[in-house]
Design a protein around this motif. Structure first.
Motif, short mmCIF file in Angstrom:
data_model
loop_
_atom_site.label_atom_id
_atom_site.label_comp_id
_atom_site.label_asym_id
_atom_site.label_seq_id
_atom_site.Cartn_x
_atom_site.Cartn_y
_atom_site.Cartn_z
N THR A 268 0.83 -1.20 0.00
CA THR A 268 0.00 0.00 0.00
C THR A 268 0.87 1.25 0.00
O THR A 268 2.00 1.23 0.50
CB THR A 268 -0.90 0.04 1.24
N GLU B 238 0.53 3.71 1.87
CA GLU B 238 0.74 4.10 3.26
C GLU B 238 1.96 3.40 3.86
O GLU B 238 2.70 4.00 4.66
CB GLU B 238 -0.51 3.78 4.08
N GLU B 239 2.19 2.14 3.47
CA GLU B 239 3.37 1.42 3.97
C GLU B 239 4.65 2.10 3.49
O GLU B 239 5.60 2.30 4.26
CB GLU B 239 3.33 -0.03 3.50
N CYS C 75 4.94 5.20 2.49
CA CYS C 75 4.99 6.54 3.07
C CYS C 75 5.55 6.50 4.49
O CYS C 75 6.36 7.35 4.88
CB CYS C 75 3.60 7.15 3.05
N GLY C 76 5.13 5.53 5.27
CA GLY C 76 5.62 5.42 6.63
C GLY C 76 7.12 5.23 6.68
O GLY C 76 7.82 5.85 7.49
N CYS D 79 5.30 11.01 -0.60
CA CYS D 79 4.10 10.35 -0.09
C CYS D 79 2.88 10.72 -0.93
O CYS D 79 2.05 9.86 -1.27
CB CYS D 79 3.86 10.72 1.36
N LEU E 298 0.56 8.10 -3.39
CA LEU E 298 -0.89 7.93 -3.37
C LEU E 298 -1.49 7.92 -4.77
O LEU E 298 -2.59 7.41 -4.98
CB LEU E 298 -1.54 9.04 -2.53
#
Length: 540
Positions: A145, A147-148, A150-151, A167, A171
């Protein structure tokens, strides 16, 4: 098994394959084995004295304690002799004072410290950028994902503004942004450290007088390319410091190392065809068939496309070849009838800086050398190699290419000075420097002009340069060049085409013999593993 090239990499691979129970045949373009490991025999001293062996190619065992060739050289009966690196330099006809020498070494220490920090940052940034590029493909395939990713970027990138930008771009990946476009942005945002070695030279005013010596010694005289064209990471990784010459020369060691290996000499390979079924290698009017081929030729030969591959090499492999360059390093080997070198120790590495004569200034302008190289030159000597009355002059980078270029169309290899006179300018530059250092009368009265030898590796069709140097920002291309190529689309599928040689070596060994040796052994083991993993395949 067919191996292309009988340099140290090809010989090492053949020996390891034999040890593992496989047969291999080497096809070599030259009339000798060794590649760039090549020794000349030079008369020095009085008539009847034994000739001295001097390496035209690489001469040193660098980083002696950790070099894998050190025990091999010792076991085969060669004797090692330590190089003297901590010696004063000369400016024009003056030997540097203790204070000047200390300043020079201080500048080198500051440069190496800054280079090491830059290399560490560059390596970390490269790894993070590679992770981001790989993650982009996983996101497109719904295996990860945004989000993974981005983290991870937020935790690891020091510039939080750039991390947020990436990030936001991540998306967009599942819908309207390609993985390739994201990868390009990630490379730009993450890899912010400049991988140009020259940028880490100390610029403090007190070092101004020694900077030309630092830049040339660390650049063209070590990497064989100008420091502005050298990778900071590559330069920082190279293991040197305890460097030995060996009696009879490294060329003699490589020749002895490969004396029992099957080699077809005078067999230049022009084409390698590879498929799921194996390889067909063309050398002259002969065709050789095998399951696999190992290519160990120089980066220069690969760049010049002297060998055709069918199908063409995949883009990632060709890009690695294109991003590696061949550096230039020329030796002018001058023997003397007696020791004229005052109190210099054997194997001394001596730097010299001096004004250029008008003839050389004109040549520098014609060849469009950098402005700083048009009035003064820095070069180096090995004085009294192995205790002989010989001085070996070294020119690197642009000056080596310029001097060797005078012999284009006249000579195509290394050996005695050319009868055409094309070496005369390089020889004059060398003898002028020696005359300024040791006295013109001393030099001219003792020089053995008929026994001068000159190297011309950039004109040698089997090397086309001294050794490989990655372009700044592309130090990883050594490892990519080392990767095998499969028979399927994009180089995937059954691996049939393997690569070894100094151009594929780890940066710790860049451009030197242990890199060639290690890459050959590693390739042999990879090939062996593939063979035993394929049931029913015959050994070859």
């Amino acid at each position: 098994m067919i191996i292309v090239g009988a340099g140290l990499a090809g010989l090492s691979a053949a020996r390891e394959l034999a040890h593992l129970g496989h047969s291999a045949l080497i096809l070599e373009a030259n009339d000798r084995i060794g590649g760039r490991a090549y020794v000349g025999q030079i008369a020095v001293g009085e008539i009847g004295d034994p000739k001295a062996s001097i390496d035209y190619g690489g001469a040193w065992i660098h980083g002696v304690p950790t070099n894998p060739l050190t025990p091999l050289v010792d076991a085969m009966g060669f004797r090692r002799s330590r190089s003297e690196l901590d010696v004063p330099y000369y400016v024009d006809s003056h030997r540097a004072s203790a204070e000047q020498t200390e300043l020079f070494h201080e500048a080198i220490e500051e440069y190496e410290e800054a280079l090491g920090l830059a290399a560490a940052a560059e390596e970390n940034e490269h790894a993070l950028a590679e992770y981001a590029c790989g993650a982009a493909s996983k996101i497109k395939d719904r295996r990860m994902t945004p989000e993974e990713l981005c983290g991870h970027l937020t935790r690891t990138m020091p510039d939080k503004t750039e991390a947020k930008h990436l990030c936001d771009q991540a998306l967009r990946l599942p819908a309207d942004l390609t993985a390739k476009a994201f990868c390009g942005e990630a490379q730009t945002a993450i890899r912010v450290t400049r991988d140009v070695a020259e940028e880490y030279v100390p610029r403090d005013q007190r070092f101004q007088d020694v900077l030309p010596l630092v830049i040339t010694n660390a650049g063209p005289l070590e990497t064989s390319a100008e420091l502005k064209d050298s990778s900071a990471f590559d330069a920082a990784q190279f293991a040197a410091g305890e460097d030995d010459l060996i009696n009879k020369g490294m060329g003699a060691f490589v020749e002895k190392f490969g004396e029992d290996v099957p080699v077809c000499l005078n067999s230049p390979v022009t084409k390698v065809a590879y498929s799921e079924n194996g390889v067909v290698v063309q050398a002259g009017d002969r065709r050789y068939e095998a399951l696999n081929a190992l290519v160990t030729v120089s980066v220069g030969v690969l760049r010049a496309k002297r060998i055709a591959f069918e199908p063409a090499l995949p883009d990632w492999k060709q890009d690695a070849i294109d991003r590696l360059q061949m550096g230039n390093l020329q030796k002018v080997i001058i023997p003397f009838r007696r020791d004229i070198f005052r109190d210099e120790l054997p194997n001394s590495w001596v730097l010299y800086e001096g004004d250029l004569p008008e003839e050389e200034q004109r040549l520098a302008e014609q060849r469009q050398l950098a402005a700083e190289d048009r009035k003064r030159r820095v070069m180096a000597f090995v004085i009294k190699p192995l205790g002989t009355s010989i001085a070996i002059g070294f020119f690197g980078g642009d000056w080596a290419r310029t001097f060797e270029g005078q012999c284009k169309g006249e000579e195509n290899g290394s050996g005695p000075r050319s009868k055409s006179g094309c070496d005369d300018l390089a020889i004059k530059a060398t003898t002028t420097a020696l005359s300024r250092i040791y006295g013109e009368k001393q030099v001219m009265d003792s020089i053995q002009s008929d026994e001068i030898h000159v190297t011309r590796w950039s004109l040698d069709e089997t090397s086309l340069g001294a050794y490989s140097v990655p372009q700044p920002g592309h130090w990883d291309k050594h490892e990519i060049l080392r990767r095998p190529v499969g028979a399927g689309e994009g180089g995937e599928g059954t691996k049939r085409l393997f690569f070894a040689g100094e151009g594929t070596a780890r940066a710790i060994y860049n451009g030197s013999y242990p890199g060639a040796y290690e890459s050959g052994v590693e390739a042999a083991r990879v090939i062996h593993a593939g063979m035993i993993a394929a049931p029913g395949r015959k050994r070859d």
